[in-house]
Design an enzyme around this catalytic site. Structure first.
Site, PDB file in Angstrom:
ATOM      1  CG  HIS A 457      -1.672   1.285   1.215  1.00 48.80           C
ATOM      2  ND1 HIS A 457      -1.005   2.093   2.009  1.00 48.80           N
ATOM      3  CD2 HIS A 457      -2.920   1.986   0.733  1.00 48.80           C
ATOM      4  CE1 HIS A 457      -2.217   3.470   2.431  1.00 48.80           C
ATOM      5  NE2 HIS A 457      -2.990   3.067   1.306  1.00 48.80           N
ATOM      6  CB  CYS A 833       1.518  37.206 -14.922  1.00 45.98           C
ATOM      7  SG  CYS A 833       0.364  38.280 -14.124  1.00 45.98           S
TER       8      CYS A 833
END
Length: 875
Positions: A457, A833
């Site tokens: 896992h 931006c």
């Protein structure tokens, strides 16, 4: 609502993956191409959605459809669920449209009761294996379906092993297991107040309910949140005839990958356990063997398995992660899926498969998730510093990269520490991880486990998250109760919680203390992939950079210019902040100009450094934007210190702070509004930019300054500021020597709506989407974090609009702005931006609406480049 695996033609289609879940779709697909898949049926994701709509009750018709398909399954196998002669046993597994390993529930060996266990023992001539399957069923069903803590069953099992002198589960006899079954039943009754159900249909109904219910368990919800998955998709339920890997030494279970998911090498990768069931491999309770060891132990099954490696990859044209069981020497494939892999492996596999002719360049580019690249763009352990250190332990290199941080022993503690201080670096150390640890694994820099293999896992989840992981490190002994681990082979060194360790996920090495990290590079397969990327993309990708250092990183990562240089960041250095404060505190124009004259040389040097680094690429320099109070101290002690150093009274500073105070500073006296009142600030900045450009040109560089005016809402504001900038250019005599542009940010909704007027005056525009989102949605950037998570959870917004552009609202404003601007100035360049410029879905949206460029932080430039290429390919 229910389909047999062999009733679905062409399971591996987008529609079937949504309807059946990925696991169900691939079981149908593999059945269709003739692989040895145990027969079964899938309950659709639509049934799961209906289950929740009906208040967690089965929708009308589901029960009759399940019974009908169960009858077909019994007929196909010649077995009967609950039969006393030839019983049918079932596995019940979840599976949504995207693989979520370990997050939802599974029940194996369903159909076991006091009668069927005897029949299985007789059929297989293996009494021990039959009773082992029965105790596993009670344990798993009791945990998953009846809500009894898994640890309580494990405590009973460990106690029995201790009493019997058994090291492993496989050392227990049939008689031991019979006693354990009775003890388990008593535990169920005492914990639940009900007897363990022995009627198989009741077991099946309860298991289907549990799998449906697991769609909304805490770990599944957290996993979907982390990986940005849909909350409304639901899970399929796959009911499949059981095959047993725990009926003796001619049985096994394992996990295989058609290529190495850690580094991408083309090899037989995987692990298996003899005489075991699937959860034993992923849980890490016993350390599994490498897949190639199977060649000695079961040569025939190994030969078949090797063929399946090739068949799966040839058919799916991607690296596959598959589970298999060998029952009495016969191989069965239980599931396959596109394997989760590190980004290092993803890039290598994509480039290798293109070279091998399996996929083309477009497919290779589409194979990489842009956000995954973030993992490639961060640091590794410095090899020079590492050579000086001796590793104290070594485990399996389960997920590459590096992690340096404080040791913590619980997922909760990892999440708490990082939540309280986002800059805190922690390494999660566990005996083994479980799905409940998902939040702590996400918060940690890396994971170290004492048990488990390369397919455990911890390994699978860490690779999916791009976290460094060292698994199966049996050199360490973890005591979670004492919050420490010791290393017996190193004189029992003890590492306690809060002490620092360093992990190398590429070698599996563990070091005590901090080792320096180094910057990554774009080269090899990554470099080749990015060459293909640049061949497909249409958007230019620039970087937000305020210093030559940031600019050089941006260039290394392929930036085509600077899309945002925030000049205010340059003012906060100690020698500059004093001059800035002097300017703010000045009582008249002469005083302000004297202070600005002190700042000018610093600004000029900063700009000159940027022009040199960027080598002829454009640089958008934003004029001063934040409100002036941000440059003044706020604490009494700091006010006193500043007053003494500047030779003014503390009262003068307090009065200035009071005068500058605003109830809503983000909508107040900032941006171009500063120029309206203090034009001398803009004059100084324009002079610094132009003088730096002239000096850079004299040194042989090719500066391309583009001056950006922030926060305009009215074309007249822009015209006023532009006149000041052009006046400075005229005064210096720069016009014939340096080509410069003057443009504006589009942050105020009014500016977006009147872009046709602004575009007549401006040379370029750049969306400041943080402020545009704030003003467009009416959310405060600083306060909305308290409730936006809930908005996303309830589906009011698909994503946090400050993280990914709100395409329906803010996006519509952007479209209006672009359409209007290009009506009056068809050639105007328009970009974006801010961090939206590096978020993949936002980048794709920017491509779609016809922007010229995006700009983001230097480390996100390759992410934006890849997203831009994928947007062009998708279009």
């Amino acid at each position: 609502m229910v389909y047999m695996f062999d009733e679905v033609k062409g399971g591996n289609t987008p529609e079937n993956i949504i309807l059946l879940g990925n696991k169900g779709a691939q079981l149908s697909e593999m059945t269709g191409i003739g692989l040895p898949v145990p027969p079964g049926f899938t309950i659709t994701t639509k049934a799961c959605v209906a289950f929740y709509e009906e208040g967690k009750k089965w929708p009308a018709g589901l029960e009759s459809q399940v019974k009908k398909e169960l009858s077909k399954l019994e007929e196909n196998t010649g077995k009967k669920l609950g039969g006393s002669q030839n019983p049918l046993f079932l596995s019940v597994r979840s599976g949504s449209y995207v693989s979520m390993p370990g997050m939802m529930d599974t029940v194996l060996n369903l159909g076991m009761n006091d009668q069927s266990v005897l029949a299985l023992a007789k059929m297989t001539d293996n009494e021990r294996g039959a009773w082992d399957s029965y105790r596993r069923f009670i344990q798993m069903f009791g945990d998953v379906v009846m809500g009894i803590e898994h640890s309580k069953f494990e405590e009973m099992l460990d106690k029995l092993k201790e009493n019997c002198g058994a090291k492993y589960d496989t050392d227990l006899t049939a008689e031991n297991l019979k006693d354990l079954v009775e003890d388990y039943k008593k535990l169920v009754h005492s914990e639940n107040g009900k007897s363990f159900p022995d009627e198989p249909w009741e077991q099946l109904k309860m298991s289907i309910d549990a799998v449906f219910g697991s769609w909304n368990n805490n770990r599944a919800i957290k996993y979907r949140k982390i990986h940005k998955l849909r909350n409304d998709a639901g899970t399929g339920v796959n009911v499949q005839s059981m095959v047993f890997g725990n009926l003796g030494n001619d049985c096994a279970t394992g996990v295989g990958f058609t290529r190495n998911p850690s580094n991408g090498d083309k090899e037989h990768y995987g692990e298996y356990l003899i005489n075991a069931q699937g959860e034993d491999v992923v849980a890490g309770i016993r350390t599994p063997k490498h897949i190639d060891d199977l060649k000695k132990e079961m040569p025939k099954a190994y030969e078949e398995l090797v063929k399946i490696y090739g068949l799966l990859e040839k058919h799916y044209r991607d690296m596959q992660d598959f589970e298999f069981t060998i029952e009495k020497g016969k191989l069965f494939i239980l599931q396959t899926r596109s394997g989760k892999r590190t980004v290092h492996a993803a890039v290598k596999i994509a480039v290798d498969m293109e070279r091998e002719g399996i996929i083309d360049k477009k497919k290779a580019v589409m194979r990489i998730k842009p956000e995954q690249l973030d993992q490639l763009l961060h640091k590794q352990l410095d090899p020079v510093a590492k050579e000086k250190e001796e590793p104290v332990a070594k485990g399996l290199p389960a997920s590459p990269g590096a992690a340096v941080g404080k040791v913590v022993f619980t997922a909760e503690e990892a999440a708490r520490m990082v939540d309280e201080n986002p800059d805190e670096k922690v390494v999660l150390v566990r005996t083994e991880t479980s799905p409940e640890d998902i939040e702590g694994m996400h918060a940690a820099e890396g994971i170290l486990t004492a048990r488990g293999g390369m397919t455990s896992h911890a390994a699978v989840v860490a690779r999916g998250m791009g976290k460094c992981c060292v698994a199966g490190c049996d050199d360490i002994v973890v005591s979670e109760s004492e919050r420490s681990f010791k290393i017996p082979s190193k004189n029992n060194i003890i590492i306690r919680e809060g002490e620092c360790i360093s992990l190398d996920g590429s070698t599996g090495e563990v070091f005590v203390g901090k080792i320096d990290l180094i910057e990554p590079e774009i080269s090899g397969e990554f470099g080749r992939l990015m060459e293909w990327v640049d061949g497909f993309k249409k958007l230019k990708v620039k970087a937000n950079a305020d210093t030559p250092h940031d600019a050089s990183i941006a260039r290394k990562f392929g930036a085509e210019g600077i899309g945002l240089c925030r000049t205010e960041h340059m003012f906060f250095k100690p020698e500059r902040i004093m001059a800035m404060r002097e300017m703010i505190l000045a009582d008249n124009l002469d005083g302000r100009k004297r202070a600005l004259d002190k700042i000018l040389p610093y600004q000029k040097e900063d700009f000159r450094g940027l022009f040199k680094v960027m080598g002829g690429l454009p640089i958008i320099i934003r004029l001063l934007d934040p409100p002036l109070h941000e440059f003044l101290p706020s604490e009494d002690r700091d006010i006193t210190e500043v007053a003494e150093s500047m030779g003014v009274s503390p009262e003068k500073i307090r009065d200035t702070i009071k005068n500058l105070h605003e109830l809503n500073p983000m909508l107040g006296f900032r941006g171009c509004r500063l120029t309206v009142k203090y034009p001398e600030i803009t004059e100084m900045q324009a002079r610094a930019i132009f003088e730096a450009a002239l000096e850079a040109k004299e040194e042989g560089h090719d500066p391309k300054p583009e001056i950006e005016v922030p926060l305009i809402g009215n074309v007249r504001e822009f015209s006023l500021v532009r006149k000041i900038i052009d006046g400075v250019a005229e005064d210096i005599g720069i016009r014939d020597k340096i080509k410069y542009k003057v443009g504006t940010m589009i942050e105020v909704p009014r500016a977006a709506l009147t872009a046709d007027e602004i575009a007549k005056e401006a040379d370029f525009m750049s969306f400041g989407t943080n402020d545009l989102t704030q003003m467009g949605c009416g959310f405060s950037r600083d306060d909305s974090g308290k409730f936006l998570g809930l908005y996303v959870e309830k589906g009011l917004y698909e994503m946090d609009p400050f993280q990914s552009i709100d395409q329906e609202g803010v996006g519509k404003l952007m479209r209006i702005c672009i359409d209007n601007a290009r009506k009056t100035n068809p050639k105007i360049e328009i970009g974006i931006c801010g961090e939206h410029g590096g978020e993949p879905e936002s980048v794709k949206f920017c491509h779609k609406i016809g922007l010229n460029d995006v700009s983001c932080s230097p480390f996100r430039v390759p992410i934006a480049r890849l997203a831009a290429a994928q947007a062009a390919i998708e279009q």
